[in-house]
Design a protein around this motif. Structure first.
Motif, PDB file in Angstrom:
ATOM      1  N   PRO A   7       4.304   0.929   4.173  1.00  0.00           N
ATOM      2  CA  PRO A   7       2.880   0.730   3.887  1.00  0.00           C
ATOM      3  C   PRO A   7       2.636  -0.493   3.011  1.00  0.00           C
ATOM      4  CG  PRO A   7       3.781   2.323   2.363  1.00  0.00           C
ATOM      5  CD  PRO A   7       4.927   1.900   3.263  1.00  0.00           C
ATOM      6  N   LEU A   8       1.397  -0.864   2.904  1.00  0.00           N
ATOM      7  CA  LEU A   8       0.958  -1.737   1.825  1.00  0.00           C
ATOM      8  C   LEU A   8       0.791  -0.864   0.580  1.00  0.00           C
ATOM      9  CD1 LEU A   8      -1.878  -3.556   3.817  1.00  0.00           C
ATOM     10  CD2 LEU A   8       0.519  -4.244   3.647  1.00  0.00           C
ATOM     11  N   ALA A  14      -0.338   4.025  -1.511  1.00  0.00           N
ATOM     12  CA  ALA A  14       0.234   3.518  -0.275  1.00  0.00           C
ATOM     13  C   ALA A  14      -0.858   3.501   0.784  1.00  0.00           C
ATOM     14  CB  ALA A  14       1.400   4.399   0.167  1.00  0.00           C
ATOM     15  N   VAL A  15      -0.994   2.369   1.466  1.00  0.00           N
ATOM     16  CA  VAL A  15      -2.072   2.183   2.435  1.00  0.00           C
ATOM     17  C   VAL A  15      -1.473   1.799   3.785  1.00  0.00           C
ATOM     18  CG1 VAL A  15      -4.123   0.835   3.014  1.00  0.00           C
ATOM     19  CG2 VAL A  15      -3.673   1.464   0.633  1.00  0.00           C
ATOM     20  N   ARG A  36       9.645  -0.317  10.124  1.00  0.00           N
ATOM     21  CA  ARG A  36       8.722  -1.311  10.670  1.00  0.00           C
ATOM     22  C   ARG A  36       7.801  -1.738   9.548  1.00  0.00           C
ATOM     23  NH1 ARG A  36       5.110   0.296  14.180  1.00  0.00           N
ATOM     24  NH2 ARG A  36       5.027  -1.646  15.365  1.00  0.00           N
ATOM     25  N   VAL A  37       7.594  -3.049   9.428  1.00  0.00           N
ATOM     26  CA  VAL A  37       6.790  -3.574   8.331  1.00  0.00           C
ATOM     27  C   VAL A  37       5.605  -4.346   8.903  1.00  0.00           C
ATOM     28  CG1 VAL A  37       8.204  -5.677   8.128  1.00  0.00           C
ATOM     29  CG2 VAL A  37       6.859  -4.899   6.179  1.00  0.00           C
ATOM     30  N   PRO A  38       4.399  -4.130   8.364  1.00  0.00           N
ATOM     31  CA  PRO A  38       3.217  -4.828   8.881  1.00  0.00           C
ATOM     32  C   PRO A  38       3.063  -6.216   8.269  1.00  0.00           C
ATOM     33  CG  PRO A  38       2.556  -3.337   7.144  1.00  0.00           C
ATOM     34  CD  PRO A  38       4.047  -3.167   7.303  1.00  0.00           C
ATOM     35  N   PHE A  39       2.438  -7.104   9.016  1.00  0.00           N
ATOM     36  CA  PHE A  39       2.003  -8.384   8.474  1.00  0.00           C
ATOM     37  C   PHE A  39       0.529  -8.227   8.139  1.00  0.00           C
ATOM     38  CE2 PHE A  39       5.277 -11.709   9.995  1.00  0.00           C
ATOM     39  CZ  PHE A  39       6.318 -10.835   9.720  1.00  0.00           C
ATOM     40  N   ALA A  40       0.222  -8.180   6.856  1.00  0.00           N
ATOM     41  CA  ALA A  40      -1.111  -7.818   6.386  1.00  0.00           C
ATOM     42  C   ALA A  40      -2.185  -8.739   6.956  1.00  0.00           C
ATOM     43  CB  ALA A  40      -1.149  -7.854   4.862  1.00  0.00           C
ATOM     44  N   GLN A  47      -8.329  -7.273  -0.210  1.00  0.00           N
ATOM     45  CA  GLN A  47      -8.447  -5.980  -0.890  1.00  0.00           C
ATOM     46  C   GLN A  47      -7.445  -5.868  -2.040  1.00  0.00           C
ATOM     47  OE1 GLN A  47      -7.941  -2.990   2.141  1.00  0.00           O
ATOM     48  NE2 GLN A  47      -9.669  -3.760   3.356  1.00  0.00           N
ATOM     49  N   ALA A  48      -6.223  -6.331  -1.792  1.00  0.00           N
ATOM     50  CA  ALA A  48      -5.209  -6.271  -2.839  1.00  0.00           C
ATOM     51  C   ALA A  48      -5.591  -7.148  -4.027  1.00  0.00           C
ATOM     52  CB  ALA A  48      -3.854  -6.701  -2.275  1.00  0.00           C
ATOM     53  N   VAL A  49      -6.064  -8.352  -3.756  1.00  0.00           N
ATOM     54  CA  VAL A  49      -6.456  -9.258  -4.838  1.00  0.00           C
ATOM     55  C   VAL A  49      -7.681  -8.716  -5.570  1.00  0.00           C
ATOM     56  CG1 VAL A  49      -7.197 -11.587  -5.415  1.00  0.00           C
ATOM     57  CG2 VAL A  49      -5.459 -11.250  -3.650  1.00  0.00           C
ATOM     58  N   ALA A  50      -8.623  -8.158  -4.810  1.00  0.00           N
ATOM     59  CA  ALA A  50      -9.820  -7.595  -5.445  1.00  0.00           C
ATOM     60  C   ALA A  50      -9.464  -6.429  -6.356  1.00  0.00           C
ATOM     61  CB  ALA A  50     -10.815  -7.143  -4.376  1.00  0.00           C
ATOM     62  N   ALA A  51      -8.526  -5.589  -5.921  1.00  0.00           N
ATOM     63  CA  ALA A  51      -8.089  -4.476  -6.763  1.00  0.00           C
ATOM     64  C   ALA A  51      -7.443  -4.994  -8.044  1.00  0.00           C
ATOM     65  CB  ALA A  51      -7.109  -3.594  -5.993  1.00  0.00           C
TER      66      ALA A  51
END
Length: 499
Positions: A7-8, A14-15, A36-40, A47-51
């Motif tokens: 996840p992210l 965890a998202v 398996r890993v996502p490419f955000a 969203q991550a930076v805003a958090a």
């Protein structure tokens, strides 16, 4: 075996990523897909930076002693989960379990250093710097920081970044390597279990596009990168153009000088271990051995000792070398070995056809040694990042120093000698960031800064130690005077002088 989806990690949770682009994470010993890993997406990076930006408003004001206590709990959890973290490193990276456990230990050193934040983030004060005037400095956090790490140390390199960044009051967005992300994610989970509040530490995954989003994002104030030179140069330039404070620790071509007065068995053992440990996938590997004077006669012993190293899966605790991280990495190393042969170097030990019983699909390359190496050859010019040693011979220490200083890189170097004079001369005249004296891998302990020179480093300040505190904070200088109530002014002062 079920394949886990990485996840992210955004705002303390965890998202599951909505990305349509995913990458398989494979066990380099078996080629089995283990994750398996996502490419955000761009929205997920935002969203991550805003958090992180929102969390900074309160985190920056959290008392130092509370941040210290979180780091104390974090280091205890990492110590408790060392074997688990090491197993994840070995599964996805391939390095041997003892080496992976050592990596966790080196990362733990940085977290332990961050536990001293109550003394590390102290400013300075001069009482009565002028009449009734005090001058003092505050070391204040910058805001949202970010880190981009290479695959070769998926626990240690994140520890080179976020513990001190967070301990100094910043919030953080981490992009780990997409090749082996599981141990990094477990490290982040342990950090939150220790008490790091939601939004303070976030994780996004991806490749160059996500790295560029981080470089460009206007709300990220500082960026730390550890990886290859071409990527690091791009990130340093792009993020710098976007107004960020940037440190970029990059490529290497490290040299180990062996003097004829050195302890013979120790020098040979340590030089071999430095070059071939982690299958050569260390930016601090001493991949060029410089034999000085009569030490040239030790070459047959070096070759024979290297021949005896055991190649196998990382789960074999008696293995000296595990596999390379990917088939692509293996093919690149094999191609560089072929280029060395084609350009006229002598292949004294050939590891191209190593076979490991029971693991026919592993990305294995055995210890490989070249002699008669010239500086114009690809095997010398490029960072091979595999178990390949280049041996060079010179007559004097002066020649060895000049030879190393002529290389574009200046990451790390070592000398093995019994002479204090030779060691002093070497440390004084060598233009390399990290120097080992009878130490094969001169990565400094975490309360000293990781440095580098020339093409191995961009930016003034490196990770760890005092430099990291400076990198993740800005200095505010306060000049203060308090007047006695109803004290009459003695007149207008139009000069710059304080009285």
């Amino acid at each position: 075996m079920a394949v886990r989806e990485i996840p992210l990690f955004i705002n303390g949770k965890a998202v599951a990523s909505a990305s349509r682009e995913w990458r398989d994470v494979r066990n380099p010993t078996t080629q089995e897909v283990v994750a398996r890993v996502p490419f955000a997406t761009a929205a997920e990076v935002d969203q991550a930076v805003a958090a992180a930006k929102e969390a900074f408003r309160s985190w920056r004001k959290v008392p130092l002693v509370r941040r210290m206590r979180i780091m104390l709990r974090f280091q205890a959890l990492v110590r408790e989960h060392t074997e688990e973290l090491a197993a994840l490193i070995t599964e996805e990276h391939g390095k041997t379990l003892p080496d992976a456990e050592g990596e966790v230990g080196r990362g733990l050193e940085v977290i332990e250093h961050a536990c001293s934040i109550t003394s590390l983030q102290l400013g300075e004060m001069a009482e009565n710097a002028a009449g009734g005037v005090n001058v003092y400095t505050l070391l204040q956090p910058l805001g949202v920081g970010a880190g981009i790490t290479a695959f070769n140390f998926p626990v240690m390199l994140p520890c080179f970044m976020f513990p001190l960044a967070i301990a100094t009051g910043n919030t953080f967005v981490l992009k780990p390597s997409e090749q082996d992300p599981s141990s990094t994610m477990r490290l982040v989970e342990l950090a939150h279990e220790a008490g790091i509040p939601p939004g303070v530490l976030n994780v996004v995954h991806g490749g160059p596009d996500v790295a560029n989003m981080i470089c460009d994002h206007p709300d990220i104030k500082a960026l730390s990168f550890i990886g290859s030179t071409p990527v690091g140069t791009h990130i340093y330039n792009r993020a710098g153009a976007a107004g960020k404070r940037v440190q970029a620790m990059m490529g290497a071509k490290n040299h180990c000088v062996i003097m004829p007065d050195a302890n013979r068995s120790q020098a040979i053992s340590h030089a071999i271990g430095s070059c071939f440990g982690a299958a050569g996938q260390r930016c601090m590997a001493n991949s060029v051995i410089v034999l000085v004077g009569q030490a040239k006669e030790w070459l047959p012993e070096i070759i024979e000792a290297s021949r005896k190293l055991k190649v196998g899966p990382g789960i074999w605790r008696d293995a000296d070398l595990g596999p390379l991280v990917s088939p692509q990495a293996r093919q690149r190393v094999l191609g560089l070995i072929e280029s060395g042969v084609a350009e006229g170097a002598s292949l004294a030990l050939d590891g191209r056809n190593v076979q490991v019983e029971g693991y026919p699909d592993g990305n294995f390359v055995g210890p490989t040694i070249f002699t008669d190496v010239r500086t114009d050859m690809r095997i010398y010019r490029e960072e091979i990042f595999g178990p390949v040693m280049c041996v060079v011979t010179v007559d004097t220490l002066d020649e060895a120093i000049a030879f190393i200083n002529a290389n574009p890189n200046g990451n790390g170097t070592s000398i093995f000698t019994a002479s204090g004079w030779a060691a002093r001369r070497f440390e004084e005249d060598i233009d390399v960031g990290q120097v080992g004296i009878n130490v094969p891998i001169p990565v400094p302990v975490a309360f000293f800064s990781f440095t580098g020179s020339r093409a191995s480093k961009l930016g003034d300040l490196g990770p760890n130690g005092k430099q990291a505190i400076q990198f993740w904070t800005q200095t505010k200088t306060v000049t203060s005077r308090w007047f006695e109530p109803d004290n009459e002014s003695s007149g207008v002062n139009t000069t710059i002088t304080m009285k």
